[in-house]
Design a protein around this motif. Sequence first.
Motif, PDB file in Angstrom:
ATOM      1  N   ILE A 180       0.833  -1.196   0.000  1.00  0.00           N
ATOM      2  CA  ILE A 180       0.000   0.000   0.000  1.00  0.00           C
ATOM      3  C   ILE A 180       0.869   1.247   0.000  1.00  0.00           C
TER       4      ILE A 180
ATOM      5  N   PHE B 166      -3.686   2.078  -2.881  1.00  0.00           N
ATOM      6  CA  PHE B 166      -5.075   2.424  -3.117  1.00  0.00           C
ATOM      7  C   PHE B 166      -5.247   3.072  -4.471  1.00  0.00           C
TER       8      PHE B 166
ATOM      9  N   GLY C 234     -10.221  -0.345   1.469  1.00  0.00           N
ATOM     10  CA  GLY C 234      -9.529  -1.129   0.467  1.00  0.00           C
ATOM     11  C   GLY C 234     -10.450  -2.163  -0.179  1.00  0.00           C
TER      12      GLY C 234
ATOM     13  N   TYR D  42      -6.425  -8.689   2.213  1.00  0.00           N
ATOM     14  CA  TYR D  42      -5.337  -7.974   2.922  1.00  0.00           C
ATOM     15  C   TYR D  42      -4.415  -9.009   3.503  1.00  0.00           C
TER      16      TYR D  42
END
Lengths: 925, 188
Positions: free
Chosen positions: A131, A139, A172, A180
């Motif tokens: 990220i 993102f 997300g 994740y």
Amino acid sequence: MADELPQPKDQPVHEVLARLATAMPPEFVDQLPDVEAANVKAILEHAATLLRQQAEGANTRPPEGGQNSSLPQSVPLDLNKILIVDDVTENIVLVEFMFKGTDISLSVASNAEEALTKARTELPILIISDIAMPGMNGFDLLKALKTDELTKNIGIILVTAHYRSSKEISEGLQLGADDYINRPFVRDEFMSRVEAVLRLKRAEAETQRQARVLARRNEELDWLNELALAVNSSLDIQEIFTSSIHRLSRLLAARAVALVLLNPEKQQLMVSIASPTGGNLSAVVDLRDRWANLDNIIREQAVTKVLNIVKENQVLLGLTAVSELRSVHQVPMISKDQLIGAIVIIDYDQHVVDGTNKDLLYSAAGIIAVAAENTRLLENAQALVDDLIALNDIGRTLTSTLDLDQILKQTVLLAQRSLRADVTLLRLVDRATLALELIAASGPGSELVTGYRMPTECGIAGYVVQTGEFYLSTDLTRDDRYYPHVAELSGYEARSMLTVPVQVKGEIVGVMQALHQAVNWFNENDLHLAGPIVSSVGIAVENARLFDQIQKFNRHLEHMVSERTQQLTEEQERTEAILRSMADALVVFDAENRILTANRVAEEMLDFRLSEMVGQKVGSQELVSPLWRCVDQLSNNVDIVATALVDVPSAQPDSPLSIQAYSARVRNQIGQVIGTVITLRDITTLKEVERMKGRFLSGVTHELKTPLSVIQLQAGNLLRYQERLPPQKRNQLLNSIQTQAQHLEQLIEDILALSRLDGEVASASRRMVDLVELVDRVITHLRPLAEAKQIDLVWSKPGGKVTIWVNLSQIEQLLRNLIDNAIKFTPSGGKVEVQVLVESTAQKAENVRIRVTDTGPGIPAEYHDQVFDRFYRLDPSHTTAGTGLGLAIVKEVVEAHHGKLYLASQPGQGSTFLITLPLANHSGE
Amino acid sequence: MDSTEQTNQKPSPLILVVDDNLEFLSGVELTLSMEGYQVWTATNGQDALYKLRAAFQGKEEEGANLDRLPDLILADIMMPLMDGHNFYERVVANPYLNHIPFIFLTAKSSPEDIRYGKELGADDYLTKPFSPEDLLASIRGKLRRVEQRRTLTSQLFGDSSKSGGVVLLIVILAALIIAVLGGLYLFL
């Protein structure tokens, strides 16, 4: 817990997920510590939706243009590729380490931009991305990936070193991340998660793939359906071609798409070419060469020909750089195992036709082939129907007329139409000369060839006459038997010819030929069609001939009948004339005694009408009459011949009619009695005449006996008393005897003369006589007699001749009697005058008049007729010598010569006898 | 009864000859006169009747012996004015002449003619031609009978003038007898 999970066997993934989303057990959620149940649910739902959309949407997506693609498919992802995005190299190495030993291939990017690019180009199934990165962070990358159609389906796992709040996680996830993973990785967990996402993504990809395949298949099917609909909704081959070609062109987006269809009947290739720019053309290519193999034509020539056409028409088709059109594909169109054409696709790009659309093309080719074939079949069927109608027409026409010429003309016309020939000929064998005569023809130049005669050994026609074969010439220039007189005569050059024999009752009486200027025009079907036409003709010709014969025969018969009728009529008229002219009555009975016929005289005599009594027997009504009784009796008489005499009352009650009946049986040649013929003759007058003769005879005998009786008596007296009689008395007696003897002699002579007159034919022994000379002679002869009585005999002799055509002896007798009578009855000192005058009347005929006048006592008027009777004596005492026949003879002679006799006399004034006789004309009448 | 007339006179028979042929008539007259007969001639029936009528009417007639009738008549048949048959019938119809023998002299010699003549009732039929002998043979017999009858009747009744009265007498007597017989019959 595991067994509470629905097992996704045959269910679509999205459904599974959807169910999962709705019925996820709480324990499962607990298992996912990092994920909230709602999130999981949302993820699942989202996933399900996506998947569902993929599956359904693929079916309805319209075809899109685009290079190499007109089907709605997203590009498939590489199922074995994972892209790792991290700015920290060590992390990458770590992940790489994780994947060691697997068959996953890894791709690496160190920043988001690079990752995007790689993602677009390599299309990995999964991206594992950090990220925290400089520039675009995870993102951002996520967003970018998700907005791009190409990459939106790529699985994304976000990696973070830091524990993030569930808000971040939700964000997300909402953005579209699939999972994740927290750093540090626990391998197993890492791999599990990756595998889980991989599984998910792979399943998704598979679903998508399947959906894509389905969609594509559906689109193909749709396209094929539409093609089929379009193609089958038209029966016009041209329309079929056009619509097909357009669709193909759009489908393939090739430079030129051509449809080639072989038309074997017309020996042509129909070519339709379309280009995606909208240009299209149709062409018809004649196949001039003799074809041995249809397949070869297509295989070998179609392409070449199409290329030629394309090159020729590049402008129309909107093509450029034609020479670089190298890629040519050919898709055969097969119908009923026969190659009937091809789809030819020309393009620069070799791969315009590849595995993906090749099947489609083949299917399309099949559809078009079927449609084309259907059209052709329909055309054939139409043609067949037309043929049948034509045949029917022929049949009807042929049987509706018996006029041979009509039949032949109709036949050739109809045959021409049905066989689609240019010229049709009908030749018939002339049996008399054994030549084939061209009886009828249709088409150009037909008038010029009609009547042409050729020997029956010549040409194809001759061959067919001899063998009875059904002969098909596909190219007359290569046929040795062909005798090209038709071309010579009419200028029409034929290349194809069909010859069939015309048969009548097994005998070949001629041939029918159909000609066309194209090669290979006729085929077996036409031969088959010609068969019935020709047989109809054969029958019709025979019928017409027979009818003709019958008509001729009829006319002949009629002629004979009318001749015979005329003969019979004449005979009948003759017979009737004979019957009518018969003075006797004639009645004919048949074998059953029924009246067959009778003549007019019979009708009068028996007082009946033949029309009323014919066919009937003599009835009781008729039998009242004695004559009918006689007739009836005779008809029943068995004798061959019979006579009867019947006296029938007549108008005068005292003098009945005497009818003599005579019957004769009529026999035919075998001897059977077939009737009786009865004649009735009125012999009343005959009888009367006989009676008169009888009377005359008795008169004669009486007259003869009179002098004889005196002779006998006086002679007897003389013998008996001669001594006692004075000589004076004796002389007296002797004189008396002598006188009577002379008188007897005269009488006999006169009687003979009269009987000769009676018996003589009127004009027999007549000749030209000079009357003057004759009178002269008679006068000279009788003059002494007159002088003895001192009678003045005056003869007024005319000058010249007076010629009459008479019987000399009769006229001499007449003159003698008249003059002698005059002298006899004139007393002494009297005068007898004889005159001969020629009388001219206003008419041509002239008469001669003979006048004898005396100065005797004269005859009272009431005796003027009696005087001419036989044996009439003025002096009944017979003192004056005279037979009483003299004037009777005069009268008869005058009548025999068609003259006239007049008497003018009064007592005391003498008598004048006048006779007129027709003068002779030079013709001797 | 005047027997002196009878015994004194025996006149020769009178024969009437009727024929239209003068020659023949003269021939017959010759024959008869040579045989001593008296002859009347006529050329037809009419003429002959005149003479006969004159005779029994007592009239003067030329050439006829007026106080007697002929004893015999010879007649031809074929004659003008009145033929032989008619003449015959007239003769026999006449009561004064009925008794006179009648001979036909004729050329009509057919069987029918002969039959006809006989049926009429003539005493004889002579067919011409005939010889004088034939003629004489015929008439002699007849004349003899005439003579016999005259003798008988004159014996019976005197002269012939009475014969008529005798006849009348017989008739009256016959009538009386019939009347008487009839009356008797009625009575019975």
